[in-house]
Design an enzyme around this catalytic site. Structure first.
Site, short mmCIF file in Angstrom:
data_model
loop_
_atom_site.label_atom_id
_atom_site.label_comp_id
_atom_site.label_asym_id
_atom_site.label_seq_id
_atom_site.Cartn_x
_atom_site.Cartn_y
_atom_site.Cartn_z
N TYR A 160 0.86 -1.18 0.00
CA TYR A 160 0.00 0.00 0.00
C TYR A 160 0.90 1.24 0.00
O TYR A 160 1.88 1.30 0.75
CB TYR A 160 -0.88 0.00 1.25
CG TYR A 160 -1.77 1.21 1.37
CD1 TYR A 160 -3.07 1.19 0.86
CD2 TYR A 160 -1.32 2.38 1.99
CE1 TYR A 160 -3.90 2.29 0.96
CE2 TYR A 160 -2.15 3.49 2.09
CZ TYR A 160 -3.43 3.44 1.58
OH TYR A 160 -4.24 4.54 1.68
N GLU A 174 -3.81 7.34 -4.04
CA GLU A 174 -3.75 6.09 -3.27
C GLU A 174 -3.46 4.92 -4.22
O GLU A 174 -4.20 4.70 -5.17
CB GLU A 174 -5.07 5.85 -2.55
CG GLU A 174 -5.03 4.65 -1.63
CD GLU A 174 -6.38 4.37 -0.98
OE1 GLU A 174 -7.38 4.20 -1.71
OE2 GLU A 174 -6.44 4.33 0.26
#
Ligand code: ADP
Ligand code: MG
Length: 402
Positions: A119, A207
Site C-alpha cells: 500500500y 492512493e
C-alpha cells in the site's frame, strides 16, 4: 474531484510511474478491440466506478456466485464475456453502499504475475500541514482494517515543503516496504513520480493499492496495479485539462446542479432540508437539528451573497430530495441585508410552490424589515427568533405535518 482508475493511471504514467499497459472501453466491441492490442496472454477486465473494493464486489443482476468487478481473462473470448457481464450492470462494493454503481466504462489491462502487494499513498496531512506518504507492506487488503488491528505496519513519512522530496524519503519508503537493491530504486522512482504528480495536479489524494512486485522475464518489477486520485476542487480552475476528466454520472445529480450555482451542497439521510449561509453556521444548524431529535437532509451553504437566484436554486435542489419534509432557513444578513434575503425567500417559495413547512430565522442588518416582509407575504412561513427556537419549530412542524 475524483477520476477513474484508467484516467489516474494515464496521468501517473506521464509522470514516469510504472503501470501495466491498458486501454479503456465503453462497449463490448471496444473491450475486444482493446484486448487485441494488448500483448496477452493474460488480461484483466476492470469495472471503472468511483469506488474501491471492486475485486470483492458483487453485481446486483448476476447473483452471489458471479465474479466481481476485477476479473482475469486468458483469452479474447473471456474478455468479451466479462465485458458483457459487467457493462450496464450494478456493482455493489463496501464503498458504494447498498445501491451500488452502474458500470459504464471498463479498463482492459495487461495481467501480471503478482509476488507481493503493498500500500502506498500520498495525502495532505492536516496535523502537520504537509504532504504525507503512507506506506505499508499490507497492501491489497482493506487498509482501514490494518490501521485498526496492526497500526505498527503503517508507516507515515512527511515531506517538508521547503526541501521537497529528497532521496532520503525514497529510502525511507523502501525501508518501510522491506525493499532493497533494484526494487528499492524502483520504489524511489515511483515515489518521485507520485510526488511530482501530486504537486503538479493539485491533488488531494493519490492512493496506490496495490503497488505490486511482479516477477517478469526481465527480473522483478514494481507496478502500480490500482490508483485512486482525487484533486482539490478549488484548484480545478487552473487545470482545465483535468476538469475535463470529471465523470458527472459518478456524482450525485443534486450535487452537480448545486455546483453549477456555486452552492456547497451535500446530501444527507435526514428529513429536514437546511438552507444556511456560511459553512460554520450550516454545521451549527445541523447540530442543533440533531440536538432536537431530528436529522438534516442536507448540508447547504448558499454563501455570503445569497441572491434571489441562488435562494431559488437552493429551494429547488432541496425539494428534489423526496425525503425532505420541512425546510429550515437560517441566514445571517451581513453582506446581504435581511430585507433583500426575505424578498428572495418569498419570491422563491412562491416560484417553487412550496409544499412543506418552512421555518425562517433571519438575523443581522435590517432584520425587522425582513421579518415584516415574511409576515405579510401571505405564505405560511413560520418565523423564528434564534437558532434554538428555529430548530424546535421546524422539528415540531414536521411532526405536525406527518
Ligand atoms: P479494487 O481495489 O477496486 O478491488 P484493484 O485494481 O485493486 O481493485 O484489483 C483488485 C485485485 O486484483 C488487486 O489487489 C490485484 O490482486 C488484482 N489485480 C489488479 N490488477 C491486476 C493486473 N493488472 N494483473 C493481475 N492482477 C491484478
Ligand atoms: Mg485496489
Amino acid at each position: 474531484m475524483n477520476i477513474h482508475e484508467y484516467q489516474a493511471k494515464e496521468l501517473l504514467a506521464k509522470f514516469g510511474v510504472a503501470v501495466p499497459a491498458g486501454i479503456p472501453a465503453m462497449s463490448v466491441e471496444e473491450a475486444v478491440a482493446a484486448a487485441k492490442q494488448l500483448p496477452g496472454p493474460l488480461y484483466v477486465v476492470k469495472a471503472q466506478i468511483h469506488a474501491g473494493g471492486r475485486g470483492k464486489g458483487k453485481f446486483k443482476e448476476l447473483g452471489p456466485d458471479a465474479k466481481g468487478g476485477v476479473r482475469l481473462a486468458k483469452t479474447i473470448e473471456e474478455v468479451e464475456a466479462h465485458a458483457r457481464d459487467m457493462l450496464g450492470n450494478t456493482l455493489v462494493t463496501v464503498q458504494t453502499g447498498e445501491a451500488g454503481k452502474q458500470v459504464n466504462r471498463l479498463y482492459i489491462t495487461d495481467g501480471v504475475d503478482i509476488g507481493k502487494e503493498f500500500y502506498l499513498a500520498l495525502l495532505v496531512d492536516r496535523a502537520t500541514s504537509r504532504i504525507a506518504v503512507v506506506a505499508s507492506t499490507e497492501g491489497g487488503m482493506d487498509i482501514e482494517e490494518v490501521a485498526h488491528s496492526a497500526p505498527e505496519k503503517i508507516h507515515t513519512i512527511t515531506i517538508d515543503p521547503a526541501t521537497g522530496l529528497m532521496p532520503h524519503h525514497g529510502r525511507a519508503v523502501a525501508k518501510a516496504l522491506n525493499l532493497t537493491g533494484d526494487l528499492a530504486k524502483q520504489a524511489a522512482k515511483i515515489l518521485e513520480g507520485l510526488y511530482a504528480a501530486f504537486l503538479g495536479t493539485d491533488a488531494s489524494q493519490i492512493e496506490i493499492n496495490p503497488l505490486a512486485i511482479c516477477p517478469t522475464a526481465d527480473g522483478d518489477k514494481l507496478y502500480v496495479l490500482d490508483a485512486k486520485v482525487g484533486f482539490d476542487s478549488n484548484a480545478m480552475f487552473r487545470h482545465k485539462d483535468l476538469a475535463e476528466l470529471r465523470d458527472l454520472t459518478e456524482e450525485d445529480p443534486a450535487e452537480v446542479e448545486a455546483s453549477e450555482y456555486d452552492l456547497a451542497y451535500i446530501k444527507l439521510d435526514g428529513n429536514i432540508g437546511c438552507m444556511v449561509n456560511g459553512a460554520g453556521l450550516a454545521m451549527a444548524t445541523m447540530d442543533i437539528i440533531k440536538l432536537n431529535g431530528a436529522f438534516p437532509a442536507n448540508f447547504l451553504d448558499v454563501g455570503g451573497g445569497a441572491s434571489k437566484e441562488k435562494v431559488t436554486a437552493a429551494f429547488k435542489i432541496i425539494l428534489k430530495d423526496p425525503a425532505v419534509q420541512g425546510i429550515l432557513v437560517n441566514i445571517f444578513g451581513g453582506i446581504m441585508k435581511c430585507d433583500i434575503i426575505a424578498d428572495g425567500i418569498v419570491a422563491a417559495a412562491k416560484e417553487v410552490n412550496l409544499s412543506v413547512p418552512l421555518v425562517v430565522r433571519l438575523e443581522g442588518t435590517n432584520v425587522e424589515k425582513g421579518k415584516e416582509i415574511l409576515a405579510t407575504s401571505g405564505l405560511p412561513i413560520v418565523p423564528a427568533n434564534d437558532l434554538g427556537d428555529a430548530a424546535k419549530k421546524i422539528v415540531a412542524e414536521v411532526a405536525k405535518a406527518a
